[in-house]
Design a protein around this motif. Structure first.
Motif, PDB file in Angstrom:
ATOM      1  N   ARG A 133       9.915   2.194  -0.281  1.00  0.00           N
ATOM      2  CA  ARG A 133       9.580   0.815   0.117  1.00  0.00           C
ATOM      3  C   ARG A 133       8.057   0.667   0.140  1.00  0.00           C
ATOM      4  N   PRO A 134       7.512  -0.414  -0.430  1.00  0.00           N
ATOM      5  CA  PRO A 134       6.052  -0.579  -0.432  1.00  0.00           C
ATOM      6  C   PRO A 134       5.475  -0.496   0.980  1.00  0.00           C
ATOM      7  N   GLY A 135       4.389   0.254   1.104  1.00  0.00           N
ATOM      8  CA  GLY A 135       3.691   0.341   2.391  1.00  0.00           C
ATOM      9  C   GLY A 135       4.125   1.501   3.266  1.00  0.00           C
ATOM     10  N   THR A 136       5.030   2.361   2.759  1.00  0.00           N
ATOM     11  CA  THR A 136       5.524   3.467   3.598  1.00  0.00           C
ATOM     12  C   THR A 136       5.053   4.838   3.106  1.00  0.00           C
ATOM     13  N   HIS A 195      -2.799  -2.090   1.750  1.00  0.00           N
ATOM     14  CA  HIS A 195      -1.825  -2.431   2.789  1.00  0.00           C
ATOM     15  C   HIS A 195      -2.594  -2.489   4.103  1.00  0.00           C
ATOM     16  N   PRO A 218       3.505  -1.671   8.012  1.00  0.00           N
ATOM     17  CA  PRO A 218       2.634  -2.783   7.605  1.00  0.00           C
ATOM     18  C   PRO A 218       2.789  -3.936   8.606  1.00  0.00           C
ATOM     19  N   SER A 223       6.310  -6.728   7.729  1.00  0.00           N
ATOM     20  CA  SER A 223       7.299  -5.942   6.975  1.00  0.00           C
ATOM     21  C   SER A 223       8.684  -6.253   7.531  1.00  0.00           C
ATOM     22  N   ILE A 263       9.849  -8.295  -0.605  1.00  0.00           N
ATOM     23  CA  ILE A 263       8.489  -7.748  -0.440  1.00  0.00           C
ATOM     24  C   ILE A 263       7.681  -8.068  -1.693  1.00  0.00           C
ATOM     25  N   SER A 287       4.574  -7.610  -4.129  1.00  0.00           N
ATOM     26  CA  SER A 287       3.536  -6.666  -4.556  1.00  0.00           C
ATOM     27  C   SER A 287       2.724  -7.329  -5.661  1.00  0.00           C
ATOM     28  N   MET A 322      12.135  -6.155  -3.844  1.00  0.00           N
ATOM     29  CA  MET A 322      10.700  -6.430  -4.010  1.00  0.00           C
ATOM     30  C   MET A 322      10.474  -7.284  -5.252  1.00  0.00           C
ATOM     31  N   LYS A 375      -0.060  -5.560  -1.387  1.00  0.00           N
ATOM     32  CA  LYS A 375       1.140  -4.889  -1.904  1.00  0.00           C
ATOM     33  C   LYS A 375       2.301  -4.836  -0.924  1.00  0.00           C
ATOM     34  N   SER A 376       2.183  -5.523   0.192  1.00  0.00           N
ATOM     35  CA  SER A 376       3.319  -5.468   1.115  1.00  0.00           C
ATOM     36  C   SER A 376       3.288  -6.643   2.081  1.00  0.00           C
TER      37      SER A 376
END
Ligand code: SF4
Length: 757
Positions: free
Chosen positions: A265-268, A349, A630, A633, A647, A649, A718, A748-749
């Motif tokens: 997942r973006p931001g993790t 992020h 984030p 989120s 999400i 990006s 996303m 990006k998130s």
């Protein structure tokens, strides 16, 4: 050799992703001017390099001229990166574009309205700028004038020289929305010494035969660095190194390189890096000797990362636990050295700096730092800065420290201000600088307001300044409707480059043709303005010799055993190599090569690699690289997620454009005529959306329209939107909600919704 039609260009460019080695097949690009095509004038060949994309690959080009105009472009043999991409080849339509700004112009209607311009002379333009800037200096102080660059990067050092000579510390670049958060995170781990930080900031690609594991974090070199992709692919094919690709998208890099793909997942990413750290420690697969001697805060880190079990991390990252376990098995069984390769966009992020610190720490943890096969720290670095001139030329060593106390960003982002010794004020808070009277005027080169989140606030900032002059190739309403003056600049084929460096090889790039209309090279514009401001000596009186004088000053201040003259550099068509004084060395911190005092260690406050940052602790932040969700989120704001369940990006690259550039080039526009939003198949079906449909993308902060492209090459849930479209500026959707350490927004998130328009 065969000519190429537009149709063939499009076919080939599309087939090769528009970024592959079109010129390798000796395919030529014919000037669109039919008269030139028919001309029987003799051909003249000039050798140079391309800078159409702004990150400095400088692909070697051979320009063929007729009647003093560039007629076609080919690759240059035996030169750097000569696999030209579509952007480089199509640059003929940039240089001879009828939409170019050709004369200095001043505004005749209020700022904020569609521009009405009146042509003026260069003399009037330069005199007005000098009068306005000196007036503001007298009334409010020199620091109230901001000196800004976007694209290209070449004028940065002369603009820095101008800013500091004038008395302002406020030189800022687009890098404060791009690369510099990665460098900041690196400095927090290894210390602020710039050569170390810049060597390690982006990580490294593996060395065939030496590197055991490469973890590639969100880097898609096949599109963003096409010039290097063949090398990367060849290295992959000729080595036993294992590749773990961490990316929410299924990119061509993933296809070409991955032994294992972690589609998180973006931001993790930070949680995943901490999980790897824990697993390596638990397995005893870390460098105990290094940690004992050179790590600060390791015990705290070791305790903290225990939280990040495979199961918990799988939940955070939304990745099957088996996939994470498989990555750990690879890391433990293959051993060190490892490399981590990221991209400038990794920390985009609100938790970006801490996440990137967690990634960076995997390298020293495994004993991979500055050893064969691991990321290397520069050997015997030259006294040359990130913009390829000497610190002495751009005056960042002698003048900037005296102006440091005037920095506007320290009040807002003190870690940024304290660790930046190279001179890049954080520009993401420009609206606040203007509102509080810290910024009254700006001189800017190639700046586009669209790069900032909630771009309209930056437009307003320029509008509210007392004076603002822009230098550009085109009149871009997004930015220039808010400035007082617009000056025409030369494109790359028309100007010198201060100096081009490939490692320790220096090459002089000279103009191939004269600038169009009354356009002038950026270096000359800065020298003319500097002279008019009263600094005749520092800018050699400006004029046509400006670029040459700057290069001579660069050479005069270069720290080499045998001084190099301009004439020697000019005569060395294949470049001059500056020899090293000794042999390359590893583990340079042990040899006292990183610190000014010559003592062993790093330049952090503790002299060690900081698993817990003393600098951050002093500023009231967590010392450890803690994982935080984030700000916006599915987990941190479930009520927002209920309404905006996708999400977003953005900032990812496409092969045919660099950021907001090249939209005026018809050949490239035919490759991507409209703004596109890419959605995962199931998400599109759920919304009744098909490829080609016009859709509305919305966040609590704004909405734009784009054409849908339905794909399976994304993580479900996303979307991916390319940036820089005037008619669909995605940054209107991104909030001005920043990473508290770096001031970077969540490109990006953030959360959004997509519906049929
Ligand atoms: S990658 Fe393309 S645009 Fe960039 S320098 Fe090379 S040819 Fe030019």
């Amino acid at each position: 050799m065969a000519k190429i039609s537009r149709r063939t260009f499009l076919k080939l460019a599309t087939a090769t992703g528009a970024g592959a080695a079109l010129a390798n097949s000796n395919i030529l690009f014919q000037n669109v001017d039919p008269a030139l095509a028919e001309s029987t004038s003799p051909e003249v060949v000039k050798y140079t390099h391309c800078v159409q994309c702004n990150h400095g690959p400088r692909c070697g080009t051979k320009l063929i001229l007729k009647d003093d105009k560039i007629y076609r472009i080919e690759k240059r043999e035996n030169y750097n990166n000569n696999d030209l991409c579509a952007k480089g080849l199509a640059s003929l339509q940039d240089i001879y574009n009828p939409k170019r700004v050709l004369y200095p112009m001043k505004r005749t209607n209020p700022k904020g309205e569609p521009s009405k311009w009146e042509r003026i002379s260069w003399d009037e333009a330069i005199a007005t700028i000098a009068e306005k800037l000196n007036g503001i200096k007298e009334k409010y102080g020199a620091d109230k004038v901001f000196f800004l660059t976007g694209d290209p990067k070449e004028p940065r050092s002369v603009l820095q020289r101008l800013a500091y000579t004038f008395g302002s510390p406020h030189m800022g670049t687009e890098s404060s929305t791009c690369y510099l958060a990665a460098e900041l995170a690196t400095k927090l781990v290894y210390g602020p010494e710039w050569h170390t930080a810049s060597s390690l900031a982006m990580g490294a690609m593996p060395t065939p035969g030496k590197t055991k594991v490469a973890i590639i974090w969100g880097n898609n070199a096949s599109i963003s660095s096409t010039f290097s992709f063949n090398r990367i692919k060849n290295a992959r094919d000729s080595s036993t190194c294992k590749y773990i690709l961490v990316d929410p998208r299924v990119t061509s890099n993933v296809h070409a390189l991955a032994d294992l793909h972690i589609q998180l997942r973006p931001g993790t990413d930070g949680a995943l890096a901490l999980c790897f750290g824990n697993a390596l420690i638990e397995a005893g697969a870390y460098d105990k000797e290094f940690v004992e001697k050179w790590a600060h805060g390791f015990e705290e880190y070791k305790e903290y990362v225990k939280e990040f079990t495979v199961e918990k991390t799988a939940g955070i990252c939304e990745v099957p636990a088996e996939v994470i376990q498989k990555a750990i098995d690879i890391l433990v069984s293959e051993g060190a050295p490892i490399v981590c390769k990221a991209s400038a966009a990794f920390p985009h992020h609100t938790n970006g700096v801490d996440s990137y610190r967690a990634v960076q720490l995997l390298v020293p943890l495994t004993g991979s730092l500055d050893v064969p096969g691991g990321p290397a720290i520069a050997n015997e670095p030259l006294n040359i800065d990130q913009w390829n001139t000497t610190f002495e030329f751009c005056r960042s060593k002698d003048l900037l420290p005296k102006l440091d106390h005037l920095r506007a960003d320290r009040e807002y982002y003190p870690v940024w201000a304290d660790l930046d010794k190279q001179g890049s004020v954080q520009l993401n808070v420009l609206p606040e600088y203007v509102k509080t009277g810290k910024a009254k005027a700006a001189l800017m080169f190639g700046v586009n307001c669209m790069m900032w989140p909630q771009s309209q606030e930056y437009q307003k900032a320029f509008q509210d300044m007392e004076f603002c002059a822009a230098v550009d190739i085109y009149d871009n309403p997004w930015t220039h409707d808010y400035v007082d003056m617009l000056l025409p600049t030369a494109v790359s084929w028309e100007r010198s480059c201060p100096v081009t460096l490939f490692g320790r090889k220096m090459i002089l790039r000279e103009p191939a043709v004269k600038p169009a209309g009354e356009a002038r090279p950026d270096y000359r514009i800065c020298c003319d303005i500097g002279t008019a401001l009263g600094y005749k000596e520092e800018f050699w009186g400006g004029g046509e010799e400006s670029e040459k004088n700057c290069i001579k000053e660069f050479l005069r201040t270069l720290d080499v055993d045998k001084p190099i003259t301009y004439e020697e550099l000019q005569a060395a068509k294949d470049g001059l190599v500056i020899p090293m004084r000794g042999e390359p060395k590893n583990k340079k911190w042990e040899l006292g090569l990183l610190r000014e005092d010559g003592k062993p260690g790093f330049t952090t406050p503790t002299g060690k690699v900081e698993f817990a940052s003393e600098t951050l602790k002093d500023h009231g932040f967590d010392a450890l690289p803690k994982y935080k969700e984030p700000h916006i989120s599915p987990v941190s704001q479930p009520e927002v997620f209920a309404k905006y369940p996708l999400i977003l990006s953005t900032g990812n690259r496409v092969p045919m454009f660099t950021h907001s550039k090249q939209r005026n080039i018809p050949w490239l526009r035919e490759l991507m005529p409209d703004p596109i939003v890419r959605l995962y198949k199931a998400d599109a079906e759920e919304r009744g959306i098909k490829s080609g449909d016009e859709v509305l993308i919305s966040t609590p902060h704004g909405e734009i329209k784009a054409k849908a492209e339905v794909t399976v090459l994304l993580k479900p849930g996303m979307i991916d939107i390319f940036h820089g479209w005037a008619q669909a500026n995605v940054n209107l959707l991104i909030p001005r909600d920043f990473d508290p350490i770096s001031a970077f927004p969540a490109y990006k998130s953030t959360l959004c919704q997509v519906t049929k328009a």
